[in-house]
Write an enzyme that holds these catalytic residues in place. Structure first.
Site, PDB file in Angstrom:
ATOM      1  N   ASP A   9      -4.098  -9.706  -6.070  1.00 18.30           N
ATOM      2  CA  ASP A   9      -3.079  -8.666  -6.137  1.00 18.30           C
ATOM      3  C   ASP A   9      -3.818  -7.324  -6.053  1.00 18.30           C
ATOM      4  O   ASP A   9      -5.030  -7.264  -6.273  1.00 18.30           O
ATOM      5  CB  ASP A   9      -2.332  -8.805  -7.472  1.00 18.30           C
ATOM      6  CG  ASP A   9      -1.439  -7.626  -7.761  1.00 18.30           C
ATOM      7  OD1 ASP A   9      -0.662  -7.250  -6.870  1.00 18.30           O
ATOM      8  OD2 ASP A   9      -1.531  -7.062  -8.879  1.00 18.30           O
ATOM      9  N   ASP A  11      -2.124  -3.682  -6.944  1.00 18.96           N
ATOM     10  CA  ASP A  11      -1.716  -2.712  -7.965  1.00 18.96           C
ATOM     11  C   ASP A  11      -1.921  -3.273  -9.365  1.00 18.96           C
ATOM     12  O   ASP A  11      -1.323  -4.296  -9.719  1.00 18.96           O
ATOM     13  CB  ASP A  11      -0.249  -2.316  -7.767  1.00 18.96           C
ATOM     14  CG  ASP A  11      -0.047  -1.580  -6.459  1.00 18.96           C
ATOM     15  OD1 ASP A  11      -0.703  -0.546  -6.277  1.00 18.96           O
ATOM     16  OD2 ASP A  11       0.741  -2.060  -5.623  1.00 18.96           O
TER      17      ASP A  11
HETATM   18  C1  XBP Z   1       3.243  -3.570  -6.979  1.00 22.59           C
HETATM   19  C2  XBP Z   1       4.501  -2.886  -6.776  1.00 22.59           C
HETATM   20  C3  XBP Z   1       4.581  -1.820  -5.781  1.00 22.59           C
HETATM   21  C4  XBP Z   1       3.947  -0.513  -6.174  1.00 22.59           C
HETATM   22  C5  XBP Z   1       4.407   0.579  -5.244  1.00 22.59           C
HETATM   23  O1  XBP Z   1       3.473  -4.837  -7.587  1.00 22.59           O
HETATM   24  O2  XBP Z   1       5.488  -3.203  -7.381  1.00 22.59           O
HETATM   25  O3  XBP Z   1       5.930  -1.560  -5.563  1.00 22.59           O
HETATM   26  O4  XBP Z   1       4.315  -0.156  -7.476  1.00 22.59           O
HETATM   27  O5  XBP Z   1       4.185   0.259  -3.932  1.00 22.59           O
HETATM   28  P1  XBP Z   1       2.376  -5.997  -7.517  1.00 22.59           P
HETATM   29  P2  XBP Z   1       5.270   0.552  -2.790  1.00 22.59           P
HETATM   30  O6  XBP Z   1       1.098  -5.445  -8.099  1.00 22.59           O
HETATM   31  O7  XBP Z   1       2.928  -7.105  -8.380  1.00 22.59           O
HETATM   32  O8  XBP Z   1       2.215  -6.413  -6.066  1.00 22.59           O
HETATM   33  O9  XBP Z   1       5.920   1.858  -3.134  1.00 22.59           O
HETATM   34  O10 XBP Z   1       4.467   0.633  -1.511  1.00 22.59           O
HETATM   35  O11 XBP Z   1       6.249  -0.580  -2.801  1.00 22.59           O
HETATM   36 MG    MG Z   2       0.017  -5.980  -9.834  1.00 23.74          MG
END
Ligand code: XBP
Ligand code: MG
Length: 252
Positions: A9, A11
């Site tokens: 992952d 973020d």
């Molecule tokens: C990540 C997200 C993303 C980011 C923002 O979740 O939820 O939406 O917060 O990115 P994970 P975007 O780590 O579970 O993949 O604005 O490009 O969607």
């Molecule tokens: Mg995440």
């Protein structure tokens, strides 16, 4: 069963992108558009229950702004705001202001040397991944990952498992020979749903999440001179994660 590949992952897992990356980028986009929407760090923690930036904006309006009258072209407006947000995120990340979490770069380099295959499975927009890797991991580092599965290329975002299924399919691998890395309950549900053993590293936003089913829950990946903390799961006798640790976890 030998360990062949690691799926990450982005973020919260590779880097702490949310509070000081995505959140200010959303706020800047709202301000540019003359909207009085502002997400402080605490509100953003609640909004993270919904993955995906466009989905998160809609959730905010539905749950927190009953006063807002949606225009007929609301979906278009959300898409435009999200594009602006993506540009602001890129500017922030290009300044190198979003460092990789402890142990991430070391582990990725070590895994490559050991011949493990690497992939990314994330909800975020592909451009965010590219700019983050380029500026925080190093020039050309996106090539370290044979698959970067990201954003809207699947019908359903995490906690759905679609993005992991897609990454596995592209790599031609069974989940049993892989490990996933996640930081959140939504992410863990997605990886477990795809049959992947999952190592969780928590962050300030996800400390209290339910990580039932994780192979191990750690404070972070740690470094030899900066030990991590074991929060749940087996004690493999080493306060940092390296390839030997991953092989032992995968076997266990
Ligand atoms: C990540 C997200 C993303 C980011 C923002 O979740 O939820 O939406 O917060 O990115 P994970 P975007 O780590 O579970 O993949 O604005 O490009 O969607
Ligand atoms: Mg995440």
């Amino acid at each position: 069963m030998t360990l062949h590949a690691l799926l990450f992952d982005v973020d919260g897992t590779l880097a702490d992108t949310e509070r000081d990356g995505h959140r200010p980028a959303f706020n800047q986009a709202f301000a540019d558009a003359g909207l009085d929407w502002h997400w402080d760090a605490a509100l953003y923690g609640k909004l993270l229950a919904v993955t995906g930036g466009k989905e998160r904006i809609k959730h905010y309006i539905d749950q927190f702004r009953p006063d807002y009258k949606k225009p007929a072209n609301f979906d278009e407006l959300v898409a435009e705001l999200h594009q602006a947000k993506t540009r602001h995120f890129a500017t922030l990340a290009a300044r190198g202001g979003i460092p990789m979490r402890p142990g991430v770069k070391r582990l990725l380099i070590e895994a490559r040397t050991a011949g493990l295959r690497l992939a990314i499975a994330t909800t975020t927009t592909p451009e965010n991944v590219t700019v983050l890797l380029e500026h925080s991991l190093g020039s050309g580092s996106q090539d370290w990952f044979e698959v970067i599965a990201a954003g809207d290329i699947v019908p359903a975002k995490k906690p759905a498992s679609d993005i992991y299924h897609l990454a596995l399919e592209k790599m031609g691998l069974e989940p049993a020979v892989c490990l996933a890395f996640e930081d959140s309950e939504n992410g863990l549900r997605a990886s477990l749903g795809a049959g992947l053993k999952t190592l969780v590293t928590v962050n300030d936003y996800t400390l209290d999440h339910d990580f039932t089913g994780a192979a191990v829950v750690l404070s972070d990946l740690g470094e030899p001179d900066a030990p991590n903390r074991l929060l749940a799961g087996p004690d493999l006798g080493q306060p940092f994660v390296d390839v030997a640790y991953l092989r032992a976890l995968h076997r266990g």
